[in-house]
Design an enzyme around this catalytic site. Structure first.
Site, short mmCIF file in Angstrom:
data_model
loop_
_atom_site.label_atom_id
_atom_site.label_comp_id
_atom_site.label_asym_id
_atom_site.label_seq_id
_atom_site.Cartn_x
_atom_site.Cartn_y
_atom_site.Cartn_z
N ARG A 64 -40.10 41.64 -58.49
CA ARG A 64 -39.30 42.24 -57.59
C ARG A 64 -37.73 42.01 -57.71
O ARG A 64 -37.15 42.89 -57.46
CB ARG A 64 -39.67 41.99 -56.05
CG ARG A 64 -40.93 42.30 -55.71
CD ARG A 64 -41.29 42.03 -54.02
NE ARG A 64 -42.45 42.00 -53.67
CZ ARG A 64 -43.44 43.01 -53.34
NH1 ARG A 64 -42.34 44.39 -53.44
NH2 ARG A 64 -44.33 43.17 -53.02
N GLY A 118 -41.54 46.13 -50.82
CA GLY A 118 -40.88 46.89 -51.93
C GLY A 118 -39.67 47.47 -51.71
O GLY A 118 -38.74 47.36 -52.71
N PHE A 140 -47.39 52.57 -64.11
CA PHE A 140 -47.28 51.40 -63.17
C PHE A 140 -45.93 51.00 -63.68
O PHE A 140 -45.57 50.70 -64.71
CB PHE A 140 -48.21 50.55 -63.30
CG PHE A 140 -48.25 49.25 -62.15
CD1 PHE A 140 -48.68 49.34 -60.83
CD2 PHE A 140 -47.53 48.11 -62.73
CE1 PHE A 140 -48.26 48.41 -59.96
CE2 PHE A 140 -47.30 47.18 -61.69
CZ PHE A 140 -47.83 47.35 -60.36
N ILE A 141 -44.93 50.73 -62.54
CA ILE A 141 -43.60 50.10 -62.79
C ILE A 141 -43.54 48.81 -61.93
O ILE A 141 -44.17 48.65 -61.09
CB ILE A 141 -42.48 51.07 -62.29
CG1 ILE A 141 -42.86 51.54 -60.72
CG2 ILE A 141 -42.63 52.10 -63.23
CD1 ILE A 141 -41.80 52.34 -60.42
N ASP A 184 -43.24 45.15 -57.51
CA ASP A 184 -44.03 44.10 -58.03
C ASP A 184 -45.40 44.20 -58.48
O ASP A 184 -45.95 45.28 -58.56
CB ASP A 184 -44.17 42.86 -56.72
CG ASP A 184 -45.26 43.49 -56.10
OD1 ASP A 184 -46.27 42.50 -55.82
OD2 ASP A 184 -45.41 44.37 -55.41
N LYS A 216 -43.88 59.85 -57.10
CA LYS A 216 -44.80 60.26 -58.17
C LYS A 216 -45.34 61.64 -57.78
O LYS A 216 -46.31 61.55 -57.35
CB LYS A 216 -45.77 59.10 -58.65
CG LYS A 216 -45.37 57.99 -59.16
CD LYS A 216 -46.52 57.14 -59.41
CE LYS A 216 -46.01 55.59 -59.80
NZ LYS A 216 -47.07 54.64 -60.00
N ASP A 266 -46.66 57.30 -53.94
CA ASP A 266 -47.33 57.81 -55.19
C ASP A 266 -48.55 58.93 -54.50
O ASP A 266 -48.48 59.90 -54.56
CB ASP A 266 -47.80 56.73 -55.86
CG ASP A 266 -48.30 55.43 -55.30
OD1 ASP A 266 -48.80 55.61 -54.09
OD2 ASP A 266 -48.46 54.48 -55.99
N GLU A 318 -38.58 53.98 -48.25
CA GLU A 318 -39.64 53.63 -48.79
C GLU A 318 -39.40 53.28 -50.30
O GLU A 318 -38.21 53.98 -51.00
CB GLU A 318 -40.79 54.60 -48.88
CG GLU A 318 -42.06 54.17 -49.50
CD GLU A 318 -42.59 53.00 -49.03
OE1 GLU A 318 -42.36 51.95 -49.27
OE2 GLU A 318 -43.82 53.30 -48.41
N ASP A 319 -39.79 52.20 -51.01
CA ASP A 319 -39.65 52.18 -52.63
C ASP A 319 -40.25 53.25 -53.15
O ASP A 319 -39.65 53.74 -54.14
CB ASP A 319 -40.11 50.83 -52.87
CG ASP A 319 -41.53 50.48 -52.71
OD1 ASP A 319 -42.13 51.22 -52.06
OD2 ASP A 319 -41.92 49.48 -53.00
#
Length: 177
Positions: free
Chosen positions: A168, A48, A155-156, A162, A134, A106, A102-103
Site C-alpha cells: 500500500r 485502499g 491485478f495491481i 495491496d 476496470k 472493478d 474509492e481506490d
C-alpha cells in the site's frame, strides 16, 4: 523502481507517481467546479483509498468534510463477490451531498453495497469518485462521476492498493507479472 517483489509475486511499474498526482489534481478541479456550493462530505473507503483521499483533499479547495468507512470483498488477488461491512457510517448524511472516494472499482459489487448503505441515511445526492476503474470487469451498471484513470483487468498494487496487506505504501502503481 521498475519492479517490486511482494511475497511470492513480482509487480512491474505501470503508472508512475507523477501521472497519478496529475490525474488526482484534475479530478479535484472537477469536484471544485461541480460542488462549489454544496459543502460535500467525502466518504473515504478504507483501506485502499487512504492515499488517494489524502492527495485529493490537498487539492479540494471548497468547504467540505471527510469521513471514513471500511468495506471488504477481496481475498488475496481475487474478489470474493461478498461484501463485508467492517466499520459503519457514523456521520449524519441526511440532506448532504456525499462523495464516495474509492481506490478502484472493478466488479462494482462493493460500490453497490456501499450505495445501499449510504441511501439508508437519506443524503441529498451521492457521487462516486474513483482513482481507478476496470471497465471490462464491471458486473453492474454503475455511474461513476469522477474517474482519475481507467485500467485493464489486471491485478495491481501500490498507492493504497495491496497484495495480502502489503504494498500500500508504494507511491506508484505496479501490475503483477
Amino acid at each position: 523502481m521498475a519492479s517490486v517483489k511482494i511475497k511470492d509475486k513480482v509487480f512491474n511499474l505501470s503508472i508512475p507517481e507523477e501521472t497519478i498526482i496529475g490525474q488526482v489534481k484534475r479530478v479535484a478541479a472537477e469536484i471544485n467546479r461541480d460542488l462549489a456550493d454544496s459543502n460535500p462530505i467525502f466518504l473515504c473507503v478504507l483501506n485502499g483509498a487512504f492515499m488517494f483521499a489524502g492527495d485529493l483533499m490537498k487539492h479540494v479547495n471548497i468547504p467540505s468534510e471527510i469521513s471514513f468507512v471500511k468495506l471488504s470483498s477481496y481475498s488475496g488477488t481475487e474478489s470474493t463477490g461478498r461484501v463485508k461491512q467492517l466499520i459503519g457510517l457514523s456521520d449524519t448524511l441526511r440532506g448532504r451531498t456525499v462523495v464516495i472516494v474509492e481506490d478502484i472499482v472493478d466488479t462494482g459489487l462493493t460500490m453497490l453495497r456501499l450505495l445501499d448503505l449510504i441511501r439508508e441515511h437519506e443524503p441529498k445526492e451521492v457521487r462516486i469518485c474513483s482513482l481507478l476503474v476496470k471497465p471490462d470487469k464491471l458486473k453492474v451498471d454503475l455511474h461513476i462521476d469522477y474517474v482519475a484513470m481507467e485500467i485493464p483487468n489486471e491485478f495491481i498494487v501500490g498507492y493504497g492498493l495491496d497484495y495480502d496487506g502489503q504494498g500500500r505504501n508504494l507511491p506508484a502503481i505496479y501490475t503483477v507479472e
